[in-house]
Design an enzyme around this catalytic site. Structure first.
Site, PDB file in Angstrom:
ATOM      1  N   HIS A 147      20.664 -27.319  30.110  1.00  0.00           N
ATOM      2  CA  HIS A 147      21.072 -28.695  29.828  1.00  0.00           C
ATOM      3  C   HIS A 147      19.853 -29.494  29.359  1.00  0.00           C
ATOM      4  O   HIS A 147      18.818 -29.490  30.028  1.00  0.00           O
ATOM      5  CB  HIS A 147      21.660 -29.350  31.082  1.00  0.00           C
ATOM      6  CG  HIS A 147      22.207 -30.727  30.831  1.00  0.00           C
ATOM      7  ND1 HIS A 147      23.403 -30.934  30.194  1.00  0.00           N
ATOM      8  CD2 HIS A 147      21.709 -31.951  31.116  1.00  0.00           C
ATOM      9  CE1 HIS A 147      23.626 -32.233  30.103  1.00  0.00           C
ATOM     10  NE2 HIS A 147      22.606 -32.871  30.652  1.00  0.00           N
ATOM     11  N   ASP A 201      27.824 -31.018  35.153  1.00  0.00           N
ATOM     12  CA  ASP A 201      26.363 -30.913  35.225  1.00  0.00           C
ATOM     13  C   ASP A 201      25.832 -31.314  36.604  1.00  0.00           C
ATOM     14  O   ASP A 201      24.755 -31.919  36.714  1.00  0.00           O
ATOM     15  CB  ASP A 201      25.695 -31.782  34.142  1.00  0.00           C
ATOM     16  CG  ASP A 201      26.199 -31.468  32.750  1.00  0.00           C
ATOM     17  OD1 ASP A 201      26.596 -30.305  32.519  1.00  0.00           O
ATOM     18  OD2 ASP A 201      26.212 -32.370  31.903  1.00  0.00           O
ATOM     19  N   CYS A 215     -31.002 -39.750   5.621  1.00  0.00           N
ATOM     20  CA  CYS A 215     -31.058 -39.220   6.988  1.00  0.00           C
ATOM     21  C   CYS A 215     -32.059 -38.091   7.142  1.00  0.00           C
ATOM     22  O   CYS A 215     -32.625 -37.892   8.224  1.00  0.00           O
ATOM     23  CB  CYS A 215     -29.674 -38.772   7.441  1.00  0.00           C
ATOM     24  SG  CYS A 215     -28.889 -37.610   6.307  1.00  0.00           S
TER      25      CYS A 215
END
Length: 902
Positions: free
Chosen positions: A106, A142, A707
């Protein structure tokens, strides 16, 4: 165990297959009768295996079990009934017959959402958690005892389809099989369902899916997505039922500019915008609907509501008629129950299912040599005529793609007209930031404002990340094959080349880069980078691995390289376009989507790149550009739970903070290219002319805003004075000035704060006793100019010997000849390790020094020679991870190991 499978659909089919793999005997399959001449997938699979298949239209009549049905069931002699995706009412005589009873899958966390529309109601109620239950069947609805439960997060824009495909289907199959395994082992629990929290809602059908407009935007969104795609939330528009699909909440999305659309019952008109249909909740908040479907079954993009019927049919060429004939044959093979495909044949009304859509999309791709359709294209063009018209328009490039709208800032400069976007770029559109917030980007040559740029806010970041996530998980990019992805990236590189002079000009006025250098390096290497990584797209592969656990069974282990998902990229201001390219090209080649924050002071080439990416056909949401502050935009990207990778280039201090935020948020993958204080060792046996030339380049290249700039030169004492003299002579020849002047050697520093930092840096050197040979001052003129500067007599303990200047400042120390290990010790006595260099004619010495230098890159008798194929990245506090080369791809991929026993 002997198992009876009672169910249907692909879910039932997969459970059946997995149970057989687990060694169980399927004694019978009970499923629904054939529909339109086509058997259910579960029945097809079982019949192929020779398992008895029963197709009962019903098990009960007027509440009573049908004896002939029950007797046929009992004859199979099952020990357990497994009911995966069972839509029929099964009598208790059957449920209780096996010794182990019956278990049912389910799709909700029982006792919440009992009933047949559990997934719908999970979404309609806005549950944050969803999942499934395998329970023991009883005579209630259920209500039987729980055997096993598994839960998942419910995403804000989940639909019945997405949550089912992502979790409820694959995990549900596993969970059902795990439940059977527990029963076989005698370990299966029976947990009585609590009454607290129990809910039951009605079955969602079309009649009760009508939208109630007297709700908040979130409630409307939940209702629409909770009914998408079945049964479909609807409202009355112009006297007919119109169904809404593809809802999403709008935090900072499209403005309400567009045509109003009256909807019966709504408190205010909706607005048909370029992005879709904008709807309003009673709380004043908004949601956006992507697609609409009319009563006749035709689906359109919501943005085309007022123009959907205006396009005339195109007349097919002979070649296109041949293509249509082949497509008709494909339809005929799919719709085998239809006697003949007519122009009016409806794909779905004739019995086609979702798997048939996938097949049709793939067949078209093969027949048309790569025409890319989405599943929605089939849903929106479900009759044969409409489908062919849509395909032909796509093949001709006339598929009504939304035109890119750009609000340019134009300038006549450098003998050309440059056109600069200045808004945020999110989900394929240029948009204003939340609240219309902007800031001025400054031309460092004269200190004047170039234009107002949209200033991204946190809500803009959230919107961009959401768009990138959808593009990765549901969009065309995620479904595209690698070769097509490479083709688009290559097309983007071609467009960048077409606009290279414009890009270089924008780079010069926004960052101060000398135009000729910008053309060759900033832009030129960016183009090379995208071309290089375009070629990698279809060469990303894993490996097969022999494993030790190979007996008594046979095993196969292989790895797969997979994209990570949404990647954030944060780049600096020294190479605005090139830093974008170094990271973004690898990121896209690996199949990810990206949200990029350019440096706040240099956003313009990134925004121009966004325009070119859109024009190259990069799908919406794949590339998103957000100019803004690091403290706000960068921080939010570091913290965002949907960002799975962050690539950063910048200072070590900020890199440490980013790494911490990424760890705390969701342990996202990080790569950092941080500060440097790169040593360059020049031995007396060097080529002096080359050492002087390259030594200057190592410091002054790109104004020292580099850099990997040589932060400190170690020159052997016997040539020290000559080297300094030669450098000073060359420095005096350097022309400092307008970066657009072709004779300029040295442009302005990037921004005022950095200029002030350079002045302070030099003052610190003078104060500590270093000898200032030349320079050290701000140039007295408009703009942010700084003199090329030279210090000697620099001692190891001094501030300028240890800290990065990031400017045109050469720092020279001497060392005694013959003591190689001592100069290496001094060169390595730093927490930085980005780059390094050595000049010597002695190959043995060069190799020894390159081995001992503790840096990610070592240059021998050269400097600054980076290449798109060579990996680039640092050691120690200069960061980790690589840009460029094959290594860069690994920064944007994850490795999955798969082991198969056979």
């Amino acid at each position: 165990m002997k198992i009876a499978v009672i169910g249907q659909s692909v879910f039932g089919q997969e459970v059946y297959k997995e149970l057989r793999k687990d060694g169980h005997t399927i004694v019978g399959v009970f499923t629904i009768p054939d529909k339109d001449g086509k058997a259910d997938p579960l029945a097809t699979e079982a019949e192929k295996d020779g398992v008895p298949v029963f197709k009962f239209p019903r098990w009960r009549l007027k509440g009573q079990a049908l004896p002939e049905v029950v007797s046929q069931y009992e004859a199979v002699g099952a020990d357990l009934n497994v009911l995966p995706f069972c839509s029929q009412f099964i009598p208790m005589e059957v449920i209780e017959r096996p010794q182990h009873g019956s278990i049912i899958y389910h799709p909700s966390l029982l006792p919440r959402h009992r009933g047949a529309s559990a997934i719908n109601w999970t979404l309609i109620h806005g549950d944050k958690k969803g999942g499934f239950t395998v329970f023991w069947a009883d005579d209630g609805l259920d209500t039987g005892p729980i055997l096993l439960q598994r839960e998942c997060e419910v995403e804000p824009n989940d639909t019945v389809n997405t949550i089912y495909k992502r979790f409820l289907f694959p995990e549900g199959v596993k969970g059902t099989v795990d439940a059977v395994r527990l029963i076989a082992e005698g370990k299966a629990p029976k947990i009585v369902q609590p009454q607290e929290g129990a809910t039951y809602e009605c079955i969602q059908k079309k009649d009760n899916a009508k939208i109630d407009w007297n709700q908040s935007a979130e409630a409307l969104h939940n209702w629409i997505r909770g009914n998408d795609k079945v049964p479909g939330a609807w409202a009355e528009v112009d006297g007919q039922k119109v169904t809404f699909y593809g809802s999403s909440l709008v935090e900072n999305g499209p403005s309400a500019n567009g045509q109003p659309l009256e909807i019966q019952g709504a408190s205010r008109p909706a607005v048909v915008t370029k992005a879709g249909l904008l709807l309003f909740g009673t709380d004043g908040k908004t949601l956006l609907v992507k697609n609409l479907q009319f009563e006749d079954g035709k689906m359109i993009a919501a943005a085309q509501f007022f123009s959907s019927g205006s396009s005339a049919a195109v007349e097919l060429t002979e070649e296109e008629k041949t293509f249509a004939k082949h497509i008709k044959a494909v339809w005929q093979s799919i719709l085998s129950n239809v006697a003949q495909i007519e122009d009016s044949t409806d794909f779905f009304k004739s019995g086609a299912a979702s798997m048939d859509v996938v097949r049709l999309v793939e067949e078209v791709k093969l027949l048309s040599n790569g025409c890319q359709l989405q599943n929605e294209d089939v849903y929106m063009n479900c009759t044969f005529t409409d489908f062919i018209q849509m395909c032909v328009r796509k093949l001709r490039g006339e598929d009504d793609e939304e035109e890119l709208v750009v609000d340019y800032v134009e300038k006549n400069i450098n003998n050309m007209t440059i056109k600069m976007p200045h808004q945020l770029f999110i989900n394929g559109q240029f948009v204003d930031a939340e609240g219309g917030k902007t800031y001025k980007t400054i031309n460092p040559t004269d200190g004047t404002a170039i234009c107002e740029v949209s200033l991204a806010q946190i809500s803009d970041v959230n919107t961009a990340v959401s768009a990138a996530k959808v593009a990765f998980e549901e969009g065309e990019w995620g479904k595209m094959n690698a070769r097509d992805r490479g083709r688009l990236i290559y097309k983007l590189a071609d467009l960048m080349e077409e606009h290279q002079e414009e890009l270089a000009t924008i780079e010069a006025i926004d960052s101060g880069a000398v135009y000729t250098l910008a053309l060759k390096t900033h832009v030129g290497m960016s183009i090379q980078t995208f071309r290089y990584f375009a070629g990698w797209c279809d060469k990303i592969q894993g490996s097969t691995i022999p494993i030790n656990q190979a007996r008594p069974n046979r095993n196969l282990t292989f790895t797969k390289k997979e994209p990570i998902g949404v990647c954030a990229i944060v780049i600096p201001w020294n190479y605005p376009l090139m830093m974008l390219a170094w990271k973004t090209a690898a990121c896209l080649a690996a199949g990810n989507t990206v949200v990029l924050k350019p440096a706040q002071v240099t956003p313009l080439t990134a925004l121009k790149f966004a325009e070119l990416a859109a024009r190259a056909g990069i799908p919406k949401g794949v590339v998103n550009i957000l100019p803004g502050s690091g403290a706000l935009v960068g921080q939010r990207l570091s913290d965002h739970p949907d960002v799975r990778k962050l690539g950063f280039t910048g200072s070590t201090e900020v890199g440490k903070h980013i790494m911490k935020s990424c760890a705390v948020s969701n342990v996202k993958k990080v790569s950092l290219e941080l500060g440097g204080k790169s040593p360059l060792i020049i031995f007396s046996d060097c080529d002096m002319d080359k050492a002087v030339r390259m030594g200057m380049s190592s410091v002054f290249f790109n104004k020292g805003e580099n850099c990997i700039a040589a932060g400190r030169l170690f020159v052997e004492d016997s040539i020290h004075d000559l080297f300094v003299k030669r450098v000073v002579e060359e420095v005096k020849k350097m022309k400092v000035g307008d970066p657009l002047d072709r004779s300029t050697d040295h442009g302005p520093q990037n921004h005022k704060a950095h200029l002030d930092k350079l002045v302070d840096f030099c003052q610190a050197g003078i104060k500590e006793g270093a000898t200032l040979i030349c320079g050290g001052n701000q140039v007295q003129r408009p703009g942010f100019f700084f003199e090329p500067t030279l210090f000697t007599d620099v001692q190891d303990h001094m501030f300028i010997a240890k800290e990065e200047s990031f400017g045109p400042i050469m720092i020279i120390s001497s060392f005694k000849g013959g003591d190689v290990d001592d100069v290496l010790r001094r060169a390595n006595a730093t927490e930085f390790g980005l780059a390094s260099g050595v000049f010597t004619r002695d190959i043995s010495k060069a190799l020894y020094v390159s081995e001992k230098l503790n840096a990610g890159t070592v240059f021998v008798n050269t400097y600054n020679k980076t290449d798109v194929a060579s990996p680039f990245g640092g050691f120690k506090q200069s960061g980790f991870g690589k840009d460029l080369g094959q290594d860069a791809l690994n920064e944007y991929l994850r490795t999955k190991a798969v082991t198969i026993e056979y």
